[in-house]
Motif scaffolding. Sequence first.
Motif, PDB file in Angstrom:
ATOM      1  N   MET A 187      -6.834  -0.947   9.483  1.00 58.96           N
ATOM      2  CA  MET A 187      -5.458  -0.760   9.203  1.00 58.96           C
ATOM      3  C   MET A 187      -5.439  -0.591   7.619  1.00 58.96           C
ATOM      4  O   MET A 187      -5.762  -1.637   6.848  1.00 58.96           O
ATOM      5  CB  MET A 187      -4.584  -1.986   9.897  1.00 58.96           C
ATOM      6  N   ALA A 188      -4.657   0.315   7.186  1.00 61.28           N
ATOM      7  CA  ALA A 188      -4.452   0.674   5.485  1.00 61.28           C
ATOM      8  C   ALA A 188      -3.649  -0.637   5.106  1.00 61.28           C
ATOM      9  O   ALA A 188      -2.753  -1.134   5.598  1.00 61.28           O
ATOM     10  CB  ALA A 188      -3.839   2.031   5.507  1.00 61.28           C
ATOM     11  N   LEU A 189      -3.734  -0.609   3.883  1.00 62.30           N
ATOM     12  CA  LEU A 189      -3.077  -1.829   3.109  1.00 62.30           C
ATOM     13  C   LEU A 189      -1.770  -1.557   3.147  1.00 62.30           C
ATOM     14  O   LEU A 189      -0.660  -2.433   3.260  1.00 62.30           O
ATOM     15  CB  LEU A 189      -3.579  -1.758   1.629  1.00 62.30           C
ATOM     16  N   LYS A 190      -0.971  -0.338   3.227  1.00 60.69           N
ATOM     17  CA  LYS A 190       0.387  -0.002   3.334  1.00 60.69           C
ATOM     18  C   LYS A 190       0.826  -0.512   4.374  1.00 60.69           C
ATOM     19  O   LYS A 190       1.928  -1.164   4.479  1.00 60.69           O
ATOM     20  CB  LYS A 190       0.616   1.421   2.839  1.00 60.69           C
ATOM     21  N   ASP A 191       0.143  -0.235   5.353  1.00 57.94           N
ATOM     22  CA  ASP A 191       0.544  -0.628   6.946  1.00 57.94           C
ATOM     23  C   ASP A 191       0.425  -2.173   6.911  1.00 57.94           C
ATOM     24  O   ASP A 191       1.445  -2.718   7.717  1.00 57.94           O
ATOM     25  CB  ASP A 191      -0.226   0.044   7.920  1.00 57.94           C
ATOM     26  N   ARG A 192      -0.461  -2.833   6.530  1.00 55.43           N
ATOM     27  CA  ARG A 192      -0.717  -4.202   6.583  1.00 55.43           C
ATOM     28  C   ARG A 192       0.488  -5.015   5.924  1.00 55.43           C
ATOM     29  O   ARG A 192       1.184  -5.872   6.367  1.00 55.43           O
ATOM     30  CB  ARG A 192      -1.929  -4.609   6.085  1.00 55.43           C
ATOM     31  N   LEU A 193       0.835  -4.461   4.760  1.00 58.36           N
ATOM     32  CA  LEU A 193       1.932  -4.911   3.962  1.00 58.36           C
ATOM     33  C   LEU A 193       3.260  -4.671   4.677  1.00 58.36           C
ATOM     34  O   LEU A 193       4.336  -5.649   4.610  1.00 58.36           O
ATOM     35  CB  LEU A 193       1.999  -4.327   2.476  1.00 58.36           C
TER      36      LEU A 193
ATOM     37  N   ALA B 228       3.909   4.507  -2.592  1.00 64.50           N
ATOM     38  CA  ALA B 228       3.223   5.249  -1.678  1.00 64.50           C
ATOM     39  C   ALA B 228       1.830   5.201  -1.086  1.00 64.50           C
ATOM     40  O   ALA B 228       1.653   5.192  -0.018  1.00 64.50           O
ATOM     41  CB  ALA B 228       3.282   6.844  -2.504  1.00 64.50           C
ATOM     42  N   THR B 229       0.951   4.879  -2.013  1.00 64.11           N
ATOM     43  CA  THR B 229      -0.521   4.433  -1.650  1.00 64.11           C
ATOM     44  C   THR B 229      -1.118   3.190  -2.307  1.00 64.11           C
ATOM     45  O   THR B 229      -1.736   3.144  -3.101  1.00 64.11           O
ATOM     46  CB  THR B 229      -1.311   5.642  -2.055  1.00 64.11           C
ATOM     47  N   PRO B 230      -0.492   1.884  -1.540  1.00 62.72           N
ATOM     48  CA  PRO B 230      -0.972   0.666  -2.351  1.00 62.72           C
ATOM     49  C   PRO B 230      -2.367   0.628  -2.251  1.00 62.72           C
ATOM     50  O   PRO B 230      -2.811   0.718  -1.112  1.00 62.72           O
ATOM     51  CB  PRO B 230      -0.230  -0.327  -1.721  1.00 62.72           C
ATOM     52  N   GLY B 231      -2.969   0.152  -3.256  1.00 67.23           N
ATOM     53  CA  GLY B 231      -4.481  -0.287  -3.215  1.00 67.23           C
ATOM     54  C   GLY B 231      -5.154   1.126  -3.861  1.00 67.23           C
ATOM     55  O   GLY B 231      -6.455   1.084  -4.218  1.00 67.23           O
ATOM     56  N   GLU B 232      -4.918   2.259  -3.802  1.00 68.95           N
ATOM     57  CA  GLU B 232      -5.599   3.537  -4.165  1.00 68.95           C
ATOM     58  C   GLU B 232      -5.088   4.011  -5.631  1.00 68.95           C
ATOM     59  O   GLU B 232      -5.638   5.047  -6.168  1.00 68.95           O
ATOM     60  CB  GLU B 232      -4.964   4.666  -3.327  1.00 68.95           C
ATOM     61  N   ALA B 233      -4.218   3.180  -6.262  1.00 66.07           N
ATOM     62  CA  ALA B 233      -4.102   3.711  -7.822  1.00 66.07           C
ATOM     63  C   ALA B 233      -3.830   2.176  -8.822  1.00 66.07           C
ATOM     64  O   ALA B 233      -3.564   0.941  -8.120  1.00 66.07           O
ATOM     65  CB  ALA B 233      -2.620   4.454  -7.829  1.00 66.07           C
ATOM     66  N   ASP B 234      -4.144   2.542  -9.806  1.00 67.90           N
ATOM     67  CA  ASP B 234      -3.928   1.184 -10.810  1.00 67.90           C
ATOM     68  C   ASP B 234      -2.509   1.015 -11.147  1.00 67.90           C
ATOM     69  O   ASP B 234      -1.864   1.899 -11.357  1.00 67.90           O
ATOM     70  CB  ASP B 234      -4.636   1.561 -12.074  1.00 67.90           C
ATOM     71  N   VAL B 235      -2.197  -0.183 -10.891  1.00 70.52           N
ATOM     72  CA  VAL B 235      -0.573  -0.443 -11.022  1.00 70.52           C
ATOM     73  C   VAL B 235      -0.411  -1.538 -12.251  1.00 70.52           C
ATOM     74  O   VAL B 235      -1.367  -2.456 -12.259  1.00 70.52           O
ATOM     75  CB  VAL B 235      -0.068  -1.395  -9.818  1.00 70.52           C
ATOM     76  N   THR B 236       0.360  -1.247 -13.039  1.00 75.30           N
ATOM     77  CA  THR B 236       0.603  -2.204 -14.351  1.00 75.30           C
ATOM     78  C   THR B 236       1.802  -2.094 -14.597  1.00 75.30           C
ATOM     79  O   THR B 236       2.974  -1.630 -14.140  1.00 75.30           O
ATOM     80  CB  THR B 236      -0.210  -1.380 -15.432  1.00 75.30           C
ATOM     81  N   GLN B 237       2.206  -3.422 -15.669  1.00 76.97           N
ATOM     82  CA  GLN B 237       3.419  -3.587 -16.179  1.00 76.97           C
ATOM     83  C   GLN B 237       3.186  -4.077 -17.586  1.00 76.97           C
ATOM     84  O   GLN B 237       2.113  -4.632 -17.905  1.00 76.97           O
ATOM     85  CB  GLN B 237       4.054  -4.595 -15.489  1.00 76.97           C
ATOM     86  N   TRP B 238       4.134  -3.816 -18.489  1.00 74.08           N
ATOM     87  CA  TRP B 238       3.955  -4.106 -19.741  1.00 74.08           C
ATOM     88  C   TRP B 238       3.545  -5.804 -20.352  1.00 74.08           C
ATOM     89  O   TRP B 238       3.943  -6.416 -19.341  1.00 74.08           O
ATOM     90  CB  TRP B 238       5.253  -3.815 -20.633  1.00 74.08           C
TER      91      TRP B 238
END
Length: 357
Positions: free
Chosen positions: A1-7, A262-272
Amino acid sequence: MALKDRLAREIALTGPMTVADYVTRCLHDPTDGYYATRPALGEGGDFITAPLISQMFGELIGLWAVETWQRLGAPERFRLVEVGPGDGTLMDDALRAARVAPGFLEACDLILIEPSGPLREVQARRLAQADVSPRWVRSLGQIDTDAPVILIANEVLDCLPARQFVRTEGGWAERRVGVTDGGDLTFGLVGITGGFERPGFEVEPGQVIEASEQQAAFGRDLAAMLAEASGAALLIDYGRDRPGVGDTLQALRRHAKVDVLATPGEADVTQWADFPAVLEAAVRAGADVTGCVGQGDFLRRLGIEARAERLRTGRPEAAPVIGRQLARLTGPDQMGALFKAAAIFSPRSLSVPGFET
């Protein structure tokens, strides 16, 4: 199951998730998290960091470490630590530059803090022929404090997520990740009834503030380690050097911003990076700190312009490329102003290179 679906399933069962918890899962979920499975750095990946732009960056950080070691009295044994070493390029360049200092490499115990298995493998290949063999740990708590520490953390704070709070007409609310009836992830607001430390600056209705417990904890843990061991930690990141408002959450894929949900786990996610919070936590934990300096000014103080000129002289055919690299690292309209440098150090008498006033 994809991360998005699990979340989505988890949120449907337990309720909306804080932004900080969501980002942590996107980056570090053991099965599908970005850093656990598919980190992609460089021009052909999802994002690029300063060491990958030019060798000058890592070389100057290496010389910064050498100068710091000398100001600590050139101890016969010390720990050189890098947190989040990426693909190992920064440390590879730094160790090469450090050859100019007799005794530095011989005294060095090289430690890399890296939770990502794929990146540890890349770092091991990059540093296989280095003058000093690294060893890997997963956290600051695994570093012994029986010798001075010189630590480098380039673009680490932006990987430590923040919760988001919104001032509404009816009071404060927290921005959280929920799920729609159709199973898609979505942002929403949850009212706050207590346990929220209001900011010490004016926030207009509709504006967002961010608060990162993980960034503050990192500053606190660094300070505790340095207060016991002595030494200095250099932090370089993009972020704010004074408290303020703003939603800085973003996801990057192939160097372009994409939908964070949209695609959790498939892109780098950042904050300042929140430098004021990190440095305040460090002071409270018993260390001293410098102020923030723009990356451009910091690198110029370390001598990047002279280094660029030497490279141009030695490789005249590469002069235009070197000029573009210099501009990208130091230009106020590129990385020079948005990116900041600051240091946490102990003892108080230590003068940290690049931050003298």
